[in-house]
Design a protein around this motif. Structure first.
Motif, PDB file in Angstrom:
ATOM      1  N   ASP A  77      44.246  50.090  50.446  1.00  0.00           N
ATOM      2  CA  ASP A  77      45.989  51.028  50.206  1.00  0.00           C
ATOM      3  C   ASP A  77      47.038  50.165  51.153  1.00  0.00           C
ATOM      4  O   ASP A  77      47.475  50.289  51.578  1.00  0.00           O
ATOM      5  N   LYS A  78      47.176  48.381  50.789  1.00  0.00           N
ATOM      6  CA  LYS A  78      48.661  47.816  51.311  1.00  0.00           C
ATOM      7  C   LYS A  78      49.370  48.371  50.180  1.00  0.00           C
ATOM      8  O   LYS A  78      48.978  48.569  49.101  1.00  0.00           O
ATOM      9  N   MET A  79      50.182  48.119  51.014  1.00  0.00           N
ATOM     10  CA  MET A  79      51.408  48.151  50.037  1.00  0.00           C
ATOM     11  C   MET A  79      52.092  46.746  49.699  1.00  0.00           C
ATOM     12  O   MET A  79      52.825  46.804  48.511  1.00  0.00           O
ATOM     13  N   ASP A  80      51.434  45.945  49.567  1.00  0.00           N
ATOM     14  CA  ASP A  80      51.829  44.089  49.596  1.00  0.00           C
ATOM     15  C   ASP A  80      51.036  43.904  48.512  1.00  0.00           C
ATOM     16  O   ASP A  80      50.295  44.604  48.616  1.00  0.00           O
ATOM     17  N   ARG A  81      51.125  42.879  47.365  1.00  0.00           N
ATOM     18  CA  ARG A  81      50.037  42.393  46.937  1.00  0.00           C
ATOM     19  C   ARG A  81      48.994  42.232  47.587  1.00  0.00           C
ATOM     20  O   ARG A  81      48.764  41.850  49.233  1.00  0.00           O
ATOM     21  N   GLN A  82      47.911  42.484  46.928  1.00  0.00           N
ATOM     22  CA  GLN A  82      46.607  42.030  47.312  1.00  0.00           C
ATOM     23  C   GLN A  82      45.873  40.733  46.377  1.00  0.00           C
ATOM     24  O   GLN A  82      45.663  40.690  45.512  1.00  0.00           O
ATOM     25  N   TYR A  83      44.936  39.884  47.087  1.00  0.00           N
ATOM     26  CA  TYR A  83      45.668  38.179  46.677  1.00  0.00           C
ATOM     27  C   TYR A  83      44.096  37.947  46.088  1.00  0.00           C
ATOM     28  O   TYR A  83      42.968  38.563  47.277  1.00  0.00           O
ATOM     29  N   PHE A  84      43.119  37.230  45.289  1.00  0.00           N
ATOM     30  CA  PHE A  84      41.613  37.032  45.124  1.00  0.00           C
ATOM     31  C   PHE A  84      41.574  36.287  44.128  1.00  0.00           C
ATOM     32  O   PHE A  84      41.914  36.113  43.484  1.00  0.00           O
ATOM     33  N   GLU A  85      40.710  35.304  44.814  1.00  0.00           N
ATOM     34  CA  GLU A  85      40.594  33.608  44.462  1.00  0.00           C
ATOM     35  C   GLU A  85      39.135  33.919  43.493  1.00  0.00           C
ATOM     36  O   GLU A  85      38.923  34.622  44.734  1.00  0.00           O
ATOM     37  N   PHE A  86      38.944  32.958  43.082  1.00  0.00           N
ATOM     38  CA  PHE A  86      37.650  32.712  42.501  1.00  0.00           C
ATOM     39  C   PHE A  86      37.504  31.950  41.887  1.00  0.00           C
ATOM     40  O   PHE A  86      38.186  31.145  41.518  1.00  0.00           O
ATOM     41  N   PRO A  87      36.531  31.063  41.478  1.00  0.00           N
ATOM     42  CA  PRO A  87      36.411  29.340  40.745  1.00  0.00           C
ATOM     43  C   PRO A  87      36.731  29.353  39.454  1.00  0.00           C
ATOM     44  O   PRO A  87      37.064  30.671  38.379  1.00  0.00           O
ATOM     45  N   GLU A  88      37.676  28.287  39.384  1.00  0.00           N
ATOM     46  CA  GLU A  88      38.669  28.355  37.866  1.00  0.00           C
ATOM     47  C   GLU A  88      37.912  28.789  36.527  1.00  0.00           C
ATOM     48  O   GLU A  88      37.000  28.504  36.628  1.00  0.00           O
ATOM     49  N   LYS A  89      38.779  29.084  36.204  1.00  0.00           N
ATOM     50  CA  LYS A  89      37.723  30.104  34.885  1.00  0.00           C
ATOM     51  C   LYS A  89      39.105  29.847  33.789  1.00  0.00           C
ATOM     52  O   LYS A  89      40.310  30.248  33.533  1.00  0.00           O
ATOM     53  N   VAL A  90      38.719  29.664  31.824  1.00  0.00           N
ATOM     54  CA  VAL A  90      39.474  29.434  31.243  1.00  0.00           C
ATOM     55  C   VAL A  90      38.999  30.619  30.080  1.00  0.00           C
ATOM     56  O   VAL A  90      37.585  30.790  29.570  1.00  0.00           O
ATOM     57  N   THR A  91      40.272  31.558  29.873  1.00  0.00           N
ATOM     58  CA  THR A  91      39.933  31.971  29.169  1.00  0.00           C
ATOM     59  C   THR A  91      41.067  32.891  28.285  1.00  0.00           C
ATOM     60  O   THR A  91      42.443  32.264  28.459  1.00  0.00           O
ATOM     61  N   GLN A  92      41.337  33.715  27.408  1.00  0.00           N
ATOM     62  CA  GLN A  92      42.130  34.318  26.760  1.00  0.00           C
ATOM     63  C   GLN A  92      42.741  35.157  27.739  1.00  0.00           C
ATOM     64  O   GLN A  92      43.558  35.797  26.862  1.00  0.00           O
ATOM     65  N   THR A  93      41.598  35.923  28.054  1.00  0.00           N
ATOM     66  CA  THR A  93      42.039  37.978  28.268  1.00  0.00           C
ATOM     67  C   THR A  93      41.461  37.752  29.316  1.00  0.00           C
ATOM     68  O   THR A  93      40.579  37.285  29.994  1.00  0.00           O
ATOM     69  N   VAL A  94      41.870  39.150  30.253  1.00  0.00           N
ATOM     70  CA  VAL A  94      41.503  39.224  31.570  1.00  0.00           C
ATOM     71  C   VAL A  94      41.367  40.736  31.747  1.00  0.00           C
ATOM     72  O   VAL A  94      42.219  41.328  31.072  1.00  0.00           O
ATOM     73  N   THR A  95      40.549  41.556  32.224  1.00  0.00           N
ATOM     74  CA  THR A  95      40.389  42.529  32.236  1.00  0.00           C
ATOM     75  C   THR A  95      39.823  43.272  33.666  1.00  0.00           C
ATOM     76  O   THR A  95      39.247  43.302  34.146  1.00  0.00           O
ATOM     77  N   LEU A  96      40.660  44.708  34.079  1.00  0.00           N
ATOM     78  CA  LEU A  96      40.546  45.362  34.903  1.00  0.00           C
ATOM     79  C   LEU A  96      40.217  46.544  34.841  1.00  0.00           C
ATOM     80  O   LEU A  96      40.377  47.488  34.126  1.00  0.00           O
ATOM     81  N   LYS A  97      38.838  46.793  35.854  1.00  0.00           N
ATOM     82  CA  LYS A  97      37.538  48.394  34.329  1.00  0.00           C
ATOM     83  C   LYS A  97      36.871  48.334  35.488  1.00  0.00           C
ATOM     84  O   LYS A  97      37.139  47.652  37.137  1.00  0.00           O
ATOM     85  N   GLU A  98      36.233  49.656  36.065  1.00  0.00           N
ATOM     86  CA  GLU A  98      35.348  49.746  36.566  1.00  0.00           C
ATOM     87  C   GLU A  98      36.016  50.358  37.950  1.00  0.00           C
ATOM     88  O   GLU A  98      36.074  49.706  39.835  1.00  0.00           O
ATOM     89  N   LEU A  99      37.116  50.818  37.671  1.00  0.00           N
ATOM     90  CA  LEU A  99      38.034  51.420  38.570  1.00  0.00           C
ATOM     91  C   LEU A  99      37.423  52.541  39.881  1.00  0.00           C
ATOM     92  O   LEU A  99      37.079  53.598  39.334  1.00  0.00           O
ATOM     93  N   ILE A 100      37.555  51.572  41.727  1.00  0.00           N
ATOM     94  CA  ILE A 100      36.269  53.376  42.355  1.00  0.00           C
ATOM     95  C   ILE A 100      37.719  53.828  42.693  1.00  0.00           C
ATOM     96  O   ILE A 100      37.954  52.792  43.167  1.00  0.00           O
ATOM     97  N   LYS A 101      37.935  54.778  42.482  1.00  0.00           N
ATOM     98  CA  LYS A 101      39.180  55.226  43.703  1.00  0.00           C
ATOM     99  C   LYS A 101      38.199  55.527  45.189  1.00  0.00           C
ATOM    100  O   LYS A 101      37.185  55.982  45.284  1.00  0.00           O
ATOM    101  N   HIS A 102      39.489  56.061  45.482  1.00  0.00           N
ATOM    102  CA  HIS A 102      38.888  55.894  47.674  1.00  0.00           C
ATOM    103  C   HIS A 102      38.712  57.689  47.222  1.00  0.00           C
ATOM    104  O   HIS A 102      39.190  58.454  46.707  1.00  0.00           O
TER     105      HIS A 102
END
Length: 264
Positions: free
Chosen positions: A219-244
């Protein structure tokens, strides 16, 4: 060649200007009417263009898959709620389109940012879309999550527009880049109008080949950064959102940033 046009509601040409690298339309005294639209034309598809249809929207570096793009003049009060109140208002207007430098297109940057994205796919990218948008209101459209505005201490009208999920358990949002990109980092700005809002404690980041990453969010107000191994893709999706597990039913996303380079 770049061409800018303003077309009236009957399809008549109001003004036109062309140039090889940069062009503009200027108006000293014009009140826009419903049904008018701005058109950008390029001589070949699959290229980048900087566009700015009004002073109230920041310039956007976008990718044209086709040779023509339309931006309807927004006069509807409901649609205007997600934009600065000056948008298309006064009698003086300056519209522009210009080609980027190689340095600009090849730079490591937030590839998702597009203040000129629209609810529907217009053939210009990046484009955000979702399987739910709260009450189909403009202040909760998916496009708000890539407009570059990170104000997240409230909700509703500009500058606090966000992607709202209408309490839908299977809500998901996708950014389509219109071509392959390379990414190794994202940032999320969760809407934080607490205690009105809730937040997600976990989300799933998915790519077009089915690869997934589980991300722990706070529940931070600032940006939350997430790094991962480089991926080649045309789309990115956020899903399976688990609410507090709290009393508020209203988690929402203010901004979704995707960092990387062009795939080529």
């Amino acid at each position: 060649m770049l061409t800018l046009k303003l077309i009236d509601k009957d399809g008549n040409l109001v003004e036109k200007r062309s140039h090889e690298k940069e062009t503009y339309l200027g108006f000293k005294d014009r009140v826009y009417s419903p049904g008018e639209k701005i058109i950008v034309e390029i001589d070949k598809p699959n290229q980048f263009v900087w566009v700015q249809v009004d002073e109230a929207i920041e310039p956007s570096l976008v990718y044209f898959k086709e040779t023509t793009w339309e931006f309807p003049i927004i006069t509807d009060d409901e649609l205007r709620r997600a934009y600065c109140s000056n948008l298309f208002r006064e009698g003086k207007h300056y519209i522009r389109a210009f080609l980027p430098s190689t340095t600009e297109t090849s730079a490591y940057r937030n590839l998702a940012r597009n203040a000129h994205d629209q609810k529907e796919d217009t053939g210009v990218y990046p484009h955000a879309f979702a399987n739910v948008e709260t009450r189909n209101e403009s202040t909760f459209f998916a496009r708000n999550a890539i407009d570059g505005i990170i104000a997240n201490e409230s909700h509703g009208s500009y500058p606090y527009q966000s992607w709202g999920i209408n309490q839908q358990a299977d809500a998901q949002i996708t950014i389509d880049f219109g071509r392959k990109i390379r990414t190794d980092k994202i940032a999320l700005v969760l809407r934080g109008d607490y205690p009105h809002d809730s937040y997600w404690t976990q989300v799933t980041l998915a790519f077009d080949d089915g690869t997934k990453h589980l991300l722990k969010t706070e529940d931070k107000m600032d940006r939350q950064y997430f790094e991962f191994p480089e991926k080649v893709t045309q789309t990115v999706t956020l899903k399976e959102l688990i609410k507090h597990d709290d009393e508020s039913p209203f988690p929402a996303l203010t901004e979704f940033e995707v960092y990387g380079h062009e795939a080529k």
